[in-house]
Design a protein around this motif. Structure first.
Motif, PDB file in Angstrom:
ATOM      1  N   THR A  32     -23.650  60.341  13.385  1.00 13.18           N
ATOM      2  CA  THR A  32     -22.593  59.059  14.237  1.00 13.18           C
ATOM      3  C   THR A  32     -20.888  59.379  14.704  1.00 13.18           C
ATOM      4  OG1 THR A  32     -23.964  57.789  14.178  1.00 13.18           O
ATOM      5  CG2 THR A  32     -22.398  57.458  15.063  1.00 13.18           C
ATOM      6  N   PRO A  33     -20.584  59.810  13.143  1.00  8.26           N
ATOM      7  CA  PRO A  33     -18.708  60.311  13.389  1.00  8.26           C
ATOM      8  C   PRO A  33     -18.689  61.221  14.098  1.00  8.26           C
ATOM      9  CG  PRO A  33     -19.782  59.850  10.837  1.00  8.26           C
ATOM     10  CD  PRO A  33     -20.721  59.486  11.992  1.00  8.26           C
ATOM     11  N   LEU A  34     -19.521  62.290  13.949  1.00  4.02           N
ATOM     12  CA  LEU A  34     -19.547  64.045  14.514  1.00  4.02           C
ATOM     13  C   LEU A  34     -19.598  63.581  15.805  1.00  4.02           C
ATOM     14  CD1 LEU A  34     -18.831  66.380  14.658  1.00  4.02           C
ATOM     15  CD2 LEU A  34     -21.306  67.230  13.635  1.00  4.02           C
ATOM     16  N   PHE A  35     -21.092  63.148  16.471  1.00  7.49           N
ATOM     17  CA  PHE A  35     -21.042  62.087  17.400  1.00  7.49           C
ATOM     18  C   PHE A  35     -20.036  62.092  18.560  1.00  7.49           C
ATOM     19  CE2 PHE A  35     -25.693  62.353  16.780  1.00  7.49           C
ATOM     20  CZ  PHE A  35     -26.551  63.280  17.093  1.00  7.49           C
ATOM     21  N   ASP A  36     -19.376  60.856  18.090  1.00  2.00           N
ATOM     22  CA  ASP A  36     -18.452  60.059  18.798  1.00  2.00           C
ATOM     23  C   ASP A  36     -16.970  61.120  19.188  1.00  2.00           C
ATOM     24  OD1 ASP A  36     -19.804  58.029  18.457  1.00  2.00           O
ATOM     25  OD2 ASP A  36     -19.047  57.167  16.471  1.00  2.00           O
ATOM     26  N   LEU A  37     -16.905  61.634  17.971  1.00  2.00           N
ATOM     27  CA  LEU A  37     -15.805  62.861  17.631  1.00  2.00           C
ATOM     28  C   LEU A  37     -15.683  63.644  18.290  1.00  2.00           C
ATOM     29  CD1 LEU A  37     -13.279  63.847  15.932  1.00  2.00           C
ATOM     30  CD2 LEU A  37     -14.300  64.810  14.492  1.00  2.00           C
ATOM     31  N   ILE A  38     -16.699  64.488  19.229  1.00  2.00           N
ATOM     32  CA  ILE A  38     -16.922  65.041  20.254  1.00  2.00           C
ATOM     33  C   ILE A  38     -17.086  64.860  21.963  1.00  2.00           C
ATOM     34  CG2 ILE A  38     -18.912  67.265  21.350  1.00  2.00           C
ATOM     35  CD1 ILE A  38     -20.353  67.254  19.131  1.00  2.00           C
ATOM     36  N   LEU A  39     -17.231  63.524  21.837  1.00  3.59           N
ATOM     37  CA  LEU A  39     -17.456  62.501  23.112  1.00  3.59           C
ATOM     38  C   LEU A  39     -15.632  62.785  22.937  1.00  3.59           C
ATOM     39  CD1 LEU A  39     -19.841  60.227  23.310  1.00  3.59           C
ATOM     40  CD2 LEU A  39     -19.719  62.175  24.203  1.00  3.59           C
ATOM     41  N   SER A  40     -14.776  61.938  22.151  1.00  4.39           N
ATOM     42  CA  SER A  40     -13.898  61.780  21.905  1.00  4.39           C
ATOM     43  C   SER A  40     -12.263  62.775  22.127  1.00  4.39           C
ATOM     44  CB  SER A  40     -13.172  60.777  21.292  1.00  4.39           C
ATOM     45  OG  SER A  40     -13.306  60.874  20.090  1.00  4.39           O
ATOM     46  N   HIS A  41     -12.686  64.213  21.185  1.00  3.03           N
ATOM     47  CA  HIS A  41     -11.519  65.144  21.023  1.00  3.03           C
ATOM     48  C   HIS A  41     -12.162  66.284  22.372  1.00  3.03           C
ATOM     49  CE1 HIS A  41      -9.346  67.128  18.675  1.00  3.03           C
ATOM     50  NE2 HIS A  41      -9.766  68.529  19.034  1.00  3.03           N
ATOM     51  N   VAL A  42     -13.407  66.914  22.214  1.00  5.49           N
ATOM     52  CA  VAL A  42     -13.887  67.834  23.338  1.00  5.49           C
ATOM     53  C   VAL A  42     -13.485  67.213  25.300  1.00  5.49           C
ATOM     54  CG1 VAL A  42     -15.070  69.539  23.838  1.00  5.49           C
ATOM     55  CG2 VAL A  42     -15.353  68.697  22.450  1.00  5.49           C
ATOM     56  N   PRO A  43     -12.787  68.291  26.227  1.00  6.14           N
ATOM     57  CA  PRO A  43     -12.354  66.661  26.838  1.00  6.14           C
ATOM     58  C   PRO A  43     -13.968  67.451  28.338  1.00  6.14           C
ATOM     59  CG  PRO A  43     -11.112  68.836  26.731  1.00  6.14           C
ATOM     60  CD  PRO A  43     -11.761  68.717  25.339  1.00  6.14           C
ATOM     61  N   PRO A  44     -13.649  66.628  28.596  1.00  4.89           N
ATOM     62  CA  PRO A  44     -14.839  67.019  29.878  1.00  4.89           C
ATOM     63  C   PRO A  44     -14.434  68.059  31.119  1.00  4.89           C
ATOM     64  CG  PRO A  44     -13.525  64.816  30.634  1.00  4.89           C
ATOM     65  CD  PRO A  44     -13.177  65.274  29.190  1.00  4.89           C
ATOM     66  N   PRO A  45     -15.470  69.338  31.708  1.00  6.38           N
ATOM     67  CA  PRO A  45     -15.022  69.392  32.334  1.00  6.38           C
ATOM     68  C   PRO A  45     -14.262  68.836  33.700  1.00  6.38           C
ATOM     69  CG  PRO A  45     -17.152  69.825  32.124  1.00  6.38           C
ATOM     70  CD  PRO A  45     -16.738  68.992  31.459  1.00  6.38           C
ATOM     71  N   SER A  46     -13.676  68.232  33.251  1.00  5.15           N
ATOM     72  CA  SER A  46     -13.281  67.713  35.328  1.00  5.15           C
ATOM     73  C   SER A  46     -12.313  68.525  35.935  1.00  5.15           C
ATOM     74  CB  SER A  46     -12.381  66.156  34.774  1.00  5.15           C
ATOM     75  OG  SER A  46     -11.719  66.332  34.526  1.00  5.15           O
ATOM     76  N   HIS A  47     -11.621  69.820  35.286  1.00  2.00           N
ATOM     77  CA  HIS A  47     -10.399  70.337  35.532  1.00  2.00           C
ATOM     78  C   HIS A  47     -11.044  71.796  36.719  1.00  2.00           C
ATOM     79  CE1 HIS A  47     -12.671  72.842  31.895  1.00  2.00           C
ATOM     80  NE2 HIS A  47     -11.902  74.228  32.370  1.00  2.00           N
ATOM     81  N   LEU A  48     -12.411  71.840  36.633  1.00  7.01           N
ATOM     82  CA  LEU A  48     -13.365  72.506  37.510  1.00  7.01           C
ATOM     83  C   LEU A  48     -13.288  71.977  39.031  1.00  7.01           C
ATOM     84  CD1 LEU A  48     -15.712  73.964  34.531  1.00  7.01           C
ATOM     85  CD2 LEU A  48     -13.848  75.271  36.015  1.00  7.01           C
ATOM     86  N   ASN A  49     -13.046  72.533  39.724  1.00 11.33           N
ATOM     87  CA  ASN A  49     -13.448  72.035  41.225  1.00 11.33           C
ATOM     88  C   ASN A  49     -14.592  72.418  42.083  1.00 11.33           C
ATOM     89  OD1 ASN A  49     -12.463  71.240  44.206  1.00 11.33           O
ATOM     90  ND2 ASN A  49     -10.994  72.529  44.069  1.00 11.33           N
ATOM     91  N   ARG A  50     -15.394  70.963  42.196  1.00 12.32           N
ATOM     92  CA  ARG A  50     -16.903  70.899  42.671  1.00 12.32           C
ATOM     93  C   ARG A  50     -16.310  70.956  44.501  1.00 12.32           C
ATOM     94  NH1 ARG A  50     -21.111  67.071  38.959  1.00 12.32           N
ATOM     95  NH2 ARG A  50     -20.805  67.838  37.237  1.00 12.32           N
ATOM     96  N   SER A  51     -15.294  71.234  44.728  1.00 14.67           N
ATOM     97  CA  SER A  51     -15.957  70.926  46.581  1.00 14.67           C
ATOM     98  C   SER A  51     -15.848  72.603  47.448  1.00 14.67           C
ATOM     99  CB  SER A  51     -14.141  70.046  46.750  1.00 14.67           C
ATOM    100  OG  SER A  51     -13.068  70.771  46.308  1.00 14.67           O
TER     101      SER A  51
END
Length: 713
Positions: free
Chosen positions: A301-320
């Motif tokens: 569980t600590p590794l799962f939570d750390l991945i969610l908190s430390h790795v940024p989502p790909p929100s910089h990619l433009n879907r438009s």
């Protein structure tokens, strides 16, 4: 890597293309502790993400290392939080696509045998993605490996045989409503091209380091590639349950490595976990005192939570924007044909969309209509109707004339006057080893296998080069031969002219790190020095008493012959040797490896024990009795420096006259049977290796002895 620290009051609105639907995004709050908010820095172009940091007691300790409090990785913690207490907003999203905030793309990188694939196994098991392969109704208690299988990501036959990861493979798990795409990468230096290629698909990396060995040669390579791409690693000290673990020293060495590789301040502030992938636990609590063992955690569980908190989502990619994707791997399916794997870089992809394929120069090399879109769910592919930017998918229906890796798939419309442009690709490090492949022309040619002509061999090699970006194929010295250039013997000495000094040749040099018991260190240093090696450092290993750590710069051509078998004999099985490409340096001249002459067959037929028994005094045999031999085949190593021609096919003549030695017992020593890698390392300049589906033979390039003698003159 610097991001402006601003306070977000509302959730950023994400507007996508057609087929909208509305859904609610609730506020995510931690159930137990008060929230202290901060903005997560990210790479250029990425919007800051608001995160939860529960009573962070994790800033800095000695040498810049951090230890997170238990609250930061507790089961109740979540990755993203919107702390402003405002009404829930509605945002428009394409039907069927996953919001970028619910995506994480991460690669697992490490040195060979540090536990990457075993770690991925545990993540698949504990997320519920990998189902047990035993009968659950039987009630039989089985361990994890027998219930789920070992190294399930190593699906290739060669990977199973050798016990190493060769190809990069992608899997996907769901955790707390977030889709985590995990890329398992090879740890051997020969397959570094696989690592370089897949880093285009991810937004973060998990660096796995052995808590006993510490950072090794391939650790430096893969970490350097990740840092160069601006990725922020998280670190997992694996095998922390072992009695030989030395986490304090390994942390110190790791921080020094980050500094040496020029990590930015944000990259150097890496979070750290201690784990045992084999036992299936991770924890952020280090040893309470120097020299004490680490208290095992409960699960991953600590590794799962750390991945969610430390790795940024790909929100910089433009879907438009219009759709674009860089392919990083070619797959095949018996029903839909060729599949192209990659991460959607922009836009949204749907079934029946028409796509163009562009090479690195922007030339159109193929097109087609999208017939299938596959995502990942554990080890299986799952069909999708639509995929948005940031998702890792496989696409079927595109037809290309050749190639397929590092090709840009784009929607042909919507790009303006300039039209579609190819996405930039990651430059691949140059090859260091070359071999020349010929069609077999020995007397035994055509008796084994089905690939008997040069055209079949050529087609197979070019097909491999389409997917293996680190492999270079060049014309050989003859019309029927090919030269293959790669990273090493497993992947498969290259000399190139120095453009700055006319007439000077350069050769690849490897940085070789040897861990060996001190009583065998002298022999290792002597052998590597004979191979033109130069010592860089020699120091006692603090973790293991009686062991030393030797670093030498050795030409790649010298390491081949030594690593294939001599090293194991020199250290009596008590040592490890690792190497990584350092650079091209001036040619160091011919080397004397101490190899003696060859025992060469002068007869055609089947070898016999009767003939081989007296020939054992001439040297070491490479073959057993009852093996087909032919003139020019190398069947052993002579005890002298000159080649020796022998006849291993003499049969005992049966007569009616009783001979004095009739009842002598034939006693033969075990021959030295060499593998393909050992044969490539052992062969001399005038020898070649004959490879068939059943046998590996060593022979002279020119089989006719008279012609060979004339060529020497």
């Amino acid at each position: 890597m610097m991001a402006t620290r601003t306070k977000l009051s509302t959730l950023s609105r994400q507007v996508l293309t057609s087929s909208p639907r509305r859904f609610s995004v609730p506020q995510i709050l931690s159930p137990r502790r008060s929230l202290s908010n901060r903005i997560q820095p990210s790479y250029p172009g990425c919007r800051p993400q608001l995160q939860v940091c529960h009573n962070q007691q994790c800033l800095t300790s000695a040498r810049g290392r951090r230890h997170f409090g238990a609250s930061s990785t507790s089961r109740g913690a979540t990755a993203l939080a919107f702390a402003e207490e405002e009404p829930v907003e509605e945002i428009e999203v394409d039907q069927g696509t996953l919001p970028a905030s619910k995506l994480r793309n991460i690669a697992i990188i490490a040195h060979v045998d540090h536990g990457k694939t075993t770690l991925v196994d545990q993540l698949l098991r504990q997320s519920g993605t990998l189902k047990p392969n035993t009968d659950q109704n039987s009630g039989a208690s089985t361990d994890g490996d027998s219930e789920f299988g070992q190294r399930v990501m190593d699906s290739n036959d060669l990977e199973r045989e050798r016990g190493i990861t060769i190809l990069s493979k992608c899997t996907s798990i769901d955790y707390n409503g977030t889709n985590i795409n995990i890329v398992d990468t090879p740890g051997h230096a020969d397959f570094g091209g696989e690592v370089e290629r897949v880093l285009n698909m991810v937004d973060g990396v998990a660096l796995v380091v052995d808590a006993t060995d510490g950072p090794m040669t391939q650790t430096r390579f893969v970490l350097g590639k990740a840092l160069a791409r601006g990725l922020r690693p998280l670190v997992v000290l694996n095998k922390a349950d072992r009695s030989t673990a030395r986490p304090a020293q390994v942390e110190s060495d790791l921080f020094d490595l980050f500094a040496t590789l020029g990590a930015t301040d944000e990259q150097a502030e890496y979070p750290l976990l201690y784990a045992s992938a084999k036992q299936g636990w991770a924890t952020d609590q280090g040893p309470s005192a120097p020299g004490q063992a680490i208290t095992p955690g409960e699960d991953m569980t600590p590794l799962f939570d750390l991945i969610l908190s430390h790795v940024p989502p790909p929100s910089h990619l433009n879907r438009s924007k219009p759709f674009s994707m860089l392919t990083v791997q070619i797959e095949s399916d018996p029903y839909v044909g060729v599949l192209y794997l990659g991460r959607v870089q922009s836009g949204v992809l749907r079934i029946n969309d028409v796509l163009w394929a562009l090479d690195a120069q922007g030339n159109k090399v193929g097109e087609g209509k999208v017939k299938k879109i596959f995502g990942r769910r554990g080890l299986e592919r799952t069909e999708k109707d639509v995929a948005g930017a940031g998702e890792i998918v496989s696409i079927a229906g595109i037809k290309m004339g050749s190639g397929g890796v590092n090709v840009t798939l784009v929607h042909p419309e919507g790009w303006g006057e300039e039209g579609p442009v190819a996405l930039p690709t990651t430059p691949i490090d140059p090859p260091t080893i070359s071999v020349v492949v010929y069609p077999n022309d020995s007397p035994l040619a055509g008796q084994e296998g089905s690939k008997l002509t040069s055209q079949l061999i050529r087609d197979r090699i070019h097909k491999e080069a389409e997917t293996n970006v680190a492999l270079t194929v060049l014309p050989g010295p003859t019309s029927e031969s090919l030269e293959l250039r790669g990273r090493g013997v497993l992947h498969l000495a290259v000399l190139i002219p120095n453009p700055e000094v006319p007439g000077q040749m350069l050769e690849p040099v490897e940085e070789c790190t040897v861990m060996v018991k001190d009583e065998y260190a002298g022999g290792v240093v002597q052998k590597l020095t004979m191979r033109k090696g130069e010592m860089v450092s020699y120091e006692a290993d603090e973790a293991q008493e009686g062991w030393v750590r030797i670093v030498m710069d050795v030409p790649a051509r010298g390491l081949i012959g030594y690593m294939a078998g001599e090293f194991k004999n020199d250290v009596h099985g008590q040592g490890t040797i690792n190497h990584i490409f350092k650079g091209y340096e001036p040619y160091r001249g011919a080397m004397d490896t101490g190899r003696n002459g060859a025992l060469i067959s002068m007869a055609n037929g089947e070898s016999s024990g009767y003939a081989m028994m007296p020939l054992q005094a001439r040297g070491t045999m490479f073959i057993h009795p009852q093996i087909q031999v032919y003139p020019g085949m190398v069947i052993g190593e002579s005890s002298k420096s000159q080649d020796l021609y022998i006849n291993p096919c003499v049969k005992k003549q049966l007569t009616n006259i009783r001979a004095a030695g009739a009842d002598e017992k034939i006693v033969l020593a075990s021959p030295k049977v060499m593998t393909l890698e050992e044969s490539l390392a052992y062969m001399a300049d005038d020898e070649v290796v004959e490879v068939t589906p059943k046998n590996v033979r060593l022979r002279k390039l020119i089989l006719d002895v008279n012609k060979r003698m004339r060529m020497k003159k």
